[in-house]
Design a protein around this motif. Structure first.
Motif, PDB file in Angstrom:
ATOM      1  N   THR A  23     -41.172 -55.535 -70.439  1.00 43.96           N
ATOM      2  CA  THR A  23     -42.011 -55.594 -69.236  1.00 43.96           C
ATOM      3  C   THR A  23     -42.175 -54.215 -68.619  1.00 43.96           C
ATOM      4  O   THR A  23     -43.298 -53.791 -68.289  1.00 43.96           O
ATOM      5  CB  THR A  23     -41.389 -56.556 -68.205  1.00 43.96           C
ATOM      6  N   HIS A  24     -41.074 -53.489 -68.438  1.00 48.46           N
ATOM      7  CA  HIS A  24     -41.136 -52.179 -67.782  1.00 48.46           C
ATOM      8  C   HIS A  24     -41.992 -51.211 -68.595  1.00 48.46           C
ATOM      9  O   HIS A  24     -42.758 -50.424 -68.014  1.00 48.46           O
ATOM     10  CB  HIS A  24     -39.722 -51.637 -67.594  1.00 48.46           C
ATOM     11  N   LEU A  26     -44.492 -52.057 -70.692  1.00 48.44           N
ATOM     12  CA  LEU A  26     -45.885 -52.473 -70.579  1.00 48.44           C
ATOM     13  C   LEU A  26     -46.477 -52.033 -69.250  1.00 48.44           C
ATOM     14  O   LEU A  26     -47.619 -51.546 -69.184  1.00 48.44           O
ATOM     15  CB  LEU A  26     -46.002 -53.992 -70.723  1.00 48.44           C
ATOM     16  N   VAL A  27     -45.711 -52.171 -68.170  1.00 42.31           N
ATOM     17  CA  VAL A  27     -46.187 -51.755 -66.855  1.00 42.31           C
ATOM     18  C   VAL A  27     -46.428 -50.253 -66.827  1.00 42.31           C
ATOM     19  O   VAL A  27     -47.445 -49.772 -66.296  1.00 42.31           O
ATOM     20  CB  VAL A  27     -45.190 -52.173 -65.756  1.00 42.31           C
ATOM     21  N   ARG A  28     -45.528 -49.483 -67.404  1.00 39.71           N
ATOM     22  CA  ARG A  28     -45.705 -48.034 -67.444  1.00 39.71           C
ATOM     23  C   ARG A  28     -46.957 -47.636 -68.225  1.00 39.71           C
ATOM     24  O   ARG A  28     -47.561 -46.603 -67.956  1.00 39.71           O
ATOM     25  CB  ARG A  28     -44.468 -47.367 -68.059  1.00 39.71           C
ATOM     26  N   SER A  29     -47.340 -48.461 -69.168  1.00 40.98           N
ATOM     27  CA  SER A  29     -48.536 -48.155 -69.957  1.00 40.98           C
ATOM     28  C   SER A  29     -49.820 -48.466 -69.207  1.00 40.98           C
ATOM     29  O   SER A  29     -50.885 -47.959 -69.555  1.00 40.98           O
ATOM     30  CB  SER A  29     -48.521 -48.946 -71.270  1.00 40.98           C
ATOM     31  N   GLY A  30     -49.755 -49.302 -68.189  1.00 39.69           N
ATOM     32  CA  GLY A  30     -50.946 -49.670 -67.437  1.00 39.69           C
ATOM     33  C   GLY A  30     -51.282 -51.143 -67.483  1.00 39.69           C
ATOM     34  O   GLY A  30     -52.325 -51.560 -66.983  1.00 39.69           O
ATOM     35  N   ILE A  31     -50.423 -51.951 -68.083  1.00 38.67           N
ATOM     36  CA  ILE A  31     -50.639 -53.393 -68.176  1.00 38.67           C
ATOM     37  C   ILE A  31     -49.935 -54.075 -67.000  1.00 38.67           C
ATOM     38  O   ILE A  31     -48.838 -53.674 -66.608  1.00 38.67           O
ATOM     39  CB  ILE A  31     -50.132 -53.926 -69.525  1.00 38.67           C
ATOM     40  N   THR A  32     -50.559 -55.096 -66.451  1.00 40.67           N
ATOM     41  CA  THR A  32     -49.974 -55.871 -65.365  1.00 40.67           C
ATOM     42  C   THR A  32     -49.184 -57.034 -65.951  1.00 40.67           C
ATOM     43  O   THR A  32     -49.750 -57.882 -66.644  1.00 40.67           O
ATOM     44  CB  THR A  32     -51.072 -56.416 -64.431  1.00 40.67           C
ATOM     45  N   ASN A  51     -39.164 -54.624 -61.400  1.00 39.91           N
ATOM     46  CA  ASN A  51     -40.518 -54.948 -61.848  1.00 39.91           C
ATOM     47  C   ASN A  51     -41.191 -55.863 -60.826  1.00 39.91           C
ATOM     48  O   ASN A  51     -40.552 -56.759 -60.279  1.00 39.91           O
ATOM     49  CB  ASN A  51     -40.470 -55.666 -63.211  1.00 39.91           C
ATOM     50  N   SER A  52     -42.466 -55.644 -60.583  1.00 35.75           N
ATOM     51  CA  SER A  52     -43.219 -56.484 -59.655  1.00 35.75           C
ATOM     52  C   SER A  52     -43.743 -57.696 -60.407  1.00 35.75           C
ATOM     53  O   SER A  52     -44.954 -57.896 -60.562  1.00 35.75           O
ATOM     54  CB  SER A  52     -44.364 -55.680 -59.032  1.00 35.75           C
ATOM     55  N   ALA A  53     -42.825 -58.496 -60.892  1.00 32.54           N
ATOM     56  CA  ALA A  53     -43.175 -59.684 -61.667  1.00 32.54           C
ATOM     57  C   ALA A  53     -42.165 -60.771 -61.347  1.00 32.54           C
ATOM     58  O   ALA A  53     -41.015 -60.497 -60.995  1.00 32.54           O
ATOM     59  CB  ALA A  53     -43.178 -59.381 -63.167  1.00 32.54           C
ATOM     60  N   GLU A 336     -43.783 -49.323 -73.889  1.00 32.04           N
ATOM     61  CA  GLU A 336     -44.841 -48.437 -73.417  1.00 32.04           C
ATOM     62  C   GLU A 336     -45.806 -48.075 -74.542  1.00 32.04           C
ATOM     63  O   GLU A 336     -47.033 -48.080 -74.356  1.00 32.04           O
ATOM     64  CB  GLU A 336     -44.210 -47.177 -72.833  1.00 32.04           C
ATOM     65  N   VAL A 337     -45.270 -47.781 -75.722  1.00 30.58           N
ATOM     66  CA  VAL A 337     -46.131 -47.463 -76.864  1.00 30.58           C
ATOM     67  C   VAL A 337     -46.967 -48.679 -77.249  1.00 30.58           C
ATOM     68  O   VAL A 337     -48.165 -48.565 -77.546  1.00 30.58           O
ATOM     69  CB  VAL A 337     -45.278 -46.971 -78.054  1.00 30.58           C
ATOM     70  N   ILE A 338     -46.353 -49.856 -77.254  1.00 31.69           N
ATOM     71  CA  ILE A 338     -47.100 -51.081 -77.549  1.00 31.69           C
ATOM     72  C   ILE A 338     -48.232 -51.258 -76.541  1.00 31.69           C
ATOM     73  O   ILE A 338     -49.377 -51.545 -76.907  1.00 31.69           O
ATOM     74  CB  ILE A 338     -46.156 -52.301 -77.539  1.00 31.69           C
TER      75      ILE A 338
END
Length: 365
Positions: A23-24, A26-32, A51-53, A336-338
């Motif tokens: 999750t962290h 994905l969020v760093r990459s720009g995904i909500t 995480n805001s989830a 993040e790469v994903i």
């Protein structure tokens, strides 16, 4: 008015979310990320504190597509993500995360069933490489009819993760194949020195007051003598004979050269496991200090930020619980790469120039 080139928001649900590594990232990459789901109640605090989830404590075997749909707003691109634990392939027990789950393979099948019923636009799964050789993986792939699918075995150290961790990463999309592939390498490899060298020194059994997670397990007098005799990158074969454990004297013991070992400063660490806080459980000795790595150091090697919270202020630090959360996590950098790969894929598929949800914290490519 000119039409906006920004991409639609990508909204995700993270199955088997653990402490929030995927999750962290994905969020760093720009995904909500809208929600994380896991059966382990110990995951709630670190997941929600960082995480805001929403954290949902539930067995994925008991989820339905109807449970997940409210987390995917109309107009967003939907992403179902997760890492289904595969205990038969693990060296160490996943005790605490497997109590309610029944058959191990049912977790992968349940993930596939949710994809089939929910039909998200995007899917990603991270897992152990051995899964590719098991029939359950072919069954999982069969649930992805109508998707463009790619998967590969990723060497994490080539992606800026400071450990020699190999993982199967699968990406699937209803938007086609364009840009749907994980990078083979990104920049130079990070080392143990680059990752943990600036942390305050500790002795075995000591805890750093300003960061309760920077705590090293105690060592017996015998193990203190052993670690003092250990060389970075060496093995227990470097010791004097009187320091050898009984298992080392048996013929079968020669097949475990990496236990009771020190890491090397200028190389990636070994794979972090649920027992990475124990000197005798692998090459988890600090390169220089006479102790095993601390829980904070293990988390940073898993690319969690240094300030990532795992326990509430004043709560006890339990090695087995936190070792499980850290060792089982998807490295944040891998998430993040994903995420960046999926954003680039969506952009390529739509001919857009936007950057996902517009909240990416750094750029990988």
């Amino acid at each position: 008015m000119e039409e906006s080139s920004a991409l639609p928001r990508i909204s995700a649900v993270d199955l088997f979310c653990g402490a929030g590594g995927l999750t962290h990232g994905l969020v760093r990459s720009g995904i909500t990320v809208r929600a994380g789901i896991d059966v382990d109640p110990a995951c709630r605090y670190p997941y929600e504190a960082n995480n805001s989830a929403e954290f949902i404590e539930k067995d994925v075997n008991e989820l339905s597509a109807a449970d997940l749909r409210p987390h995917f707003p109309d107009g967003d691109i939907s992403l179902l993500a997760g890492c289904a634990p595969c205990q038969p392939f693990s060296t160490y027990s996943r005790a605490g995360r497997s109590k309610k789950r029944g058959l191990d393979w049912q977790l992968v099948n349940s993930f596939g069933g949710l994809i089939r019923d929910l039909q998200p636009t995007l899917v990603t799964m991270e897992n152990v490489p051995q899964l590719a050789d098991h029939p359950v993986f072919q069954e999982f792939l069969s649930t992805l009819a109508g998707y463009a699918v790619t998967w590969s075995i990723v060497e994490c150290s080539k992606l800026g993760i400071p450990q020699t961790r190999r993982r199967l990463v699968l990406l699937a999309s209803k938007l086609g194949h364009e840009g749907l592939a994980m990078p083979e390498a990104l920049g130079s490899r990070r080392t143990v020195r680059q990752t943990i060298a600036k942390l305050p020194p500790l002795e075995a059994g000591q805890q750093y007051a300003a960061d309760p997670l920077h705590i090293a397990s105690s060592l017996s007098e015998t193990n203190l003598r052993r670690i003092r005799a250990s060389k970075p990158g060496g093995t227990w074969r470097d010791w004097d004979p009187e320091l050898l454990a009984e298992c080392h004297r048996k013929a079968t013991g020669t097949t475990y050269p990496s236990v009771y070992g020190r890491m090397e400063w200028d190389a990636p660490a070994p794979t972090m496991t649920t027992q990475c806080f124990g000197y005798g459980n692998g090459r988890f000795g600090h390169p220089e200090q006479d102790r095993a790595i601390s829980l904070r150091e293990a988390a940073m090697i898993q690319t969690f930020p240094r300030r990532y919270k795992f326990v509430k202020n004043g709560d006890p630090v339990r090695f087995n619980t936190l070792g499980r959360l850290i060792g089982n996590a998807v490295p944040v950098r891998l998430g993040e790469v994903i995420g960046k790969t999926l954003i680039a894929h969506v952009s390529a598929s739509r001919g857009a120039t936007g950057a996902g949800s517009g909240n990416a914290q750094n750029t990988l490519f």
